[in-house]
Design a protein around this motif. Structure first.
Motif, mmCIF file in Angstrom:
data_model
loop_
_atom_site.group_PDB
_atom_site.id
_atom_site.type_symbol
_atom_site.label_atom_id
_atom_site.label_comp_id
_atom_site.label_asym_id
_atom_site.label_seq_id
_atom_site.Cartn_x
_atom_site.Cartn_y
_atom_site.Cartn_z
ATOM 1 N N ARG A 33 0.861 -1.172 0.000
ATOM 2 C CA ARG A 33 0.000 0.000 0.000
ATOM 3 C C ARG A 33 0.900 1.225 0.000
ATOM 4 O O ARG A 33 2.034 1.184 0.480
ATOM 5 C CB ARG A 33 -0.996 -0.002 1.145
ATOM 6 C CG ARG A 33 -0.448 0.239 2.499
ATOM 7 C CD ARG A 33 -1.561 0.207 3.536
ATOM 8 N NE ARG A 33 -0.995 0.608 4.820
ATOM 9 C CZ ARG A 33 -1.700 0.846 5.890
ATOM 10 N NH1 ARG A 33 -2.997 0.731 5.847
ATOM 11 N NH2 ARG A 33 -1.121 1.195 7.004
ATOM 12 N N GLU A 43 -10.635 4.459 -8.095
ATOM 13 C CA GLU A 43 -11.429 3.754 -7.093
ATOM 14 C C GLU A 43 -12.812 3.412 -7.651
ATOM 15 O O GLU A 43 -13.306 2.291 -7.489
ATOM 16 C CB GLU A 43 -11.550 4.597 -5.832
ATOM 17 C CG GLU A 43 -12.281 3.891 -4.708
ATOM 18 C CD GLU A 43 -12.344 4.733 -3.444
ATOM 19 O OE1 GLU A 43 -12.364 4.127 -2.349
ATOM 20 O OE2 GLU A 43 -12.382 5.980 -3.533
ATOM 21 N N THR A 88 -8.147 0.500 -3.990
ATOM 22 C CA THR A 88 -8.943 0.806 -2.810
ATOM 23 C C THR A 88 -8.237 1.944 -2.080
ATOM 24 O O THR A 88 -7.001 2.056 -2.113
ATOM 25 C CB THR A 88 -9.096 -0.402 -1.862
ATOM 26 O OG1 THR A 88 -7.804 -0.840 -1.458
ATOM 27 C CG2 THR A 88 -9.841 -1.535 -2.538
ATOM 28 N N VAL A 89 -9.029 2.794 -1.459
ATOM 29 C CA VAL A 89 -8.501 3.922 -0.700
ATOM 30 C C VAL A 89 -8.931 3.730 0.749
ATOM 31 O O VAL A 89 -10.106 3.522 1.034
ATOM 32 C CB VAL A 89 -9.021 5.264 -1.253
ATOM 33 C CG1 VAL A 89 -8.542 6.421 -0.391
ATOM 34 C CG2 VAL A 89 -8.575 5.452 -2.706
ATOM 35 N N GLU A 90 -7.945 3.765 1.636
ATOM 36 C CA GLU A 90 -8.198 3.567 3.062
ATOM 37 C C GLU A 90 -7.759 4.819 3.810
ATOM 38 O O GLU A 90 -6.629 5.285 3.640
ATOM 39 C CB GLU A 90 -7.398 2.353 3.541
ATOM 40 C CG GLU A 90 -7.452 2.100 5.014
ATOM 41 C CD GLU A 90 -6.464 1.032 5.454
ATOM 42 O OE1 GLU A 90 -6.330 0.861 6.672
ATOM 43 O OE2 GLU A 90 -5.829 0.390 4.604
ATOM 44 N N LYS A 91 -8.655 5.357 4.591
ATOM 45 C CA LYS A 91 -8.323 6.529 5.407
ATOM 46 C C LYS A 91 -8.183 6.099 6.857
ATOM 47 O O LYS A 91 -8.912 5.232 7.319
ATOM 48 C CB LYS A 91 -9.396 7.589 5.257
ATOM 49 C CG LYS A 91 -9.459 8.143 3.826
ATOM 50 C CD LYS A 91 -10.402 9.297 3.716
ATOM 51 C CE LYS A 91 -10.467 9.793 2.307
ATOM 52 N NZ LYS A 91 -9.411 10.689 1.945
ATOM 53 N N GLY A 92 -7.226 6.674 7.524
ATOM 54 C CA GLY A 92 -6.987 6.335 8.918
ATOM 55 C C GLY A 92 -6.054 7.350 9.548
ATOM 56 O O GLY A 92 -5.943 8.474 9.073
ATOM 57 N N THR A 148 -3.984 8.750 4.240
ATOM 58 C CA THR A 148 -4.728 8.055 3.191
ATOM 59 C C THR A 148 -3.763 7.103 2.510
ATOM 60 O O THR A 148 -2.670 7.497 2.100
ATOM 61 C CB THR A 148 -5.293 9.056 2.156
ATOM 62 O OG1 THR A 148 -6.166 9.972 2.828
ATOM 63 C CG2 THR A 148 -6.052 8.340 1.058
ATOM 64 N N TRP A 149 -4.181 5.833 2.399
ATOM 65 C CA TRP A 149 -3.361 4.820 1.751
ATOM 66 C C TRP A 149 -4.106 4.261 0.542
ATOM 67 O O TRP A 149 -5.329 4.122 0.560
ATOM 68 C CB TRP A 149 -3.054 3.672 2.711
ATOM 69 C CG TRP A 149 -2.201 4.072 3.864
ATOM 70 C CD1 TRP A 149 -0.846 4.240 3.880
ATOM 71 C CD2 TRP A 149 -2.642 4.352 5.186
ATOM 72 N NE1 TRP A 149 -0.422 4.611 5.136
ATOM 73 C CE2 TRP A 149 -1.514 4.688 5.961
ATOM 74 C CE3 TRP A 149 -3.900 4.363 5.799
ATOM 75 C CZ2 TRP A 149 -1.582 5.016 7.303
ATOM 76 C CZ3 TRP A 149 -3.987 4.702 7.144
ATOM 77 C CH2 TRP A 149 -2.830 5.023 7.877
ATOM 78 N N THR A 169 -4.231 1.050 -2.273
ATOM 79 C CA THR A 169 -3.853 -0.338 -2.533
ATOM 80 C C THR A 169 -4.387 -0.740 -3.901
ATOM 81 O O THR A 169 -5.538 -0.442 -4.234
ATOM 82 C CB THR A 169 -4.434 -1.276 -1.459
ATOM 83 O OG1 THR A 169 -4.005 -0.817 -0.171
ATOM 84 C CG2 THR A 169 -3.978 -2.704 -1.664
ATOM 85 N N THR A 176 -6.002 -3.188 -6.488
ATOM 86 C CA THR A 176 -6.881 -4.355 -6.433
ATOM 87 C C THR A 176 -6.435 -5.390 -7.463
ATOM 88 O O THR A 176 -5.593 -5.101 -8.318
ATOM 89 C CB THR A 176 -8.341 -3.969 -6.741
ATOM 90 O OG1 THR A 176 -8.412 -3.496 -8.093
ATOM 91 C CG2 THR A 176 -8.858 -2.922 -5.772
#
Length: 119
Positions: free
Chosen positions: A43, A68, A74-78, A86-87, A89, A91
């Motif tokens: 990622r 996306e 995929t976008v992952e926020k954390g 924001t990361w 990845t 697919t």
């Protein structure tokens, strides 16, 4: 072969022109960059993509949304500590789309590097 003779290209090369296999979603410079960088890592951080691709936050965000929405990333926020992150990845579909794009580009390069008769 001349540009004025549409049958000349068919005589020189078999099958459809390799550019027909290029995907407009993938082929755009920033999106292709996102996919290739994401392919190299599990990622990737938004800030790293922004720096590597020399784009603004808004520009990168728009391209990420397109990818996306197409199911290619995929976008992952954390958070990393207290800092929002924001990361991105890649697919499985994104990996397949990138592979297809690279095959089309290789076919185009081969076509241009293949000597034509009479030259």
């Amino acid at each position: 072969m001349t540009v004025d003779d549409p049958t000349a290209a068919q005589d020189d090369q078999e099958g459809p022109h390799p550019t027909r296999a290029l995907d407009d979603t993938v082929h755009q410079r920033v999106r292709l960059g996102v996919l290739t960088i994401a392919h190299e890592a599990d990622r990737v951080d938004f800030g790293f993509l922004k720096e590597q691709l020399a784009v603004t936050d808004g520009n990168l965000s728009r391209h990420l949304r397109v990818l996306e929405d197409s199911g290619l990333i995929t976008v992952e926020k954390g958070y990393a500590g207290r800092r929002p992150r924001t990361w991105v990845t890649l697919t499985r579909e994104g990996a397949h789309a990138l592979d297809a794009e690279l095959r089309a580009l290789r076919a185009l390069v081969r076509r241009l590097e293949t000597p034509r008769d009479g030259t």
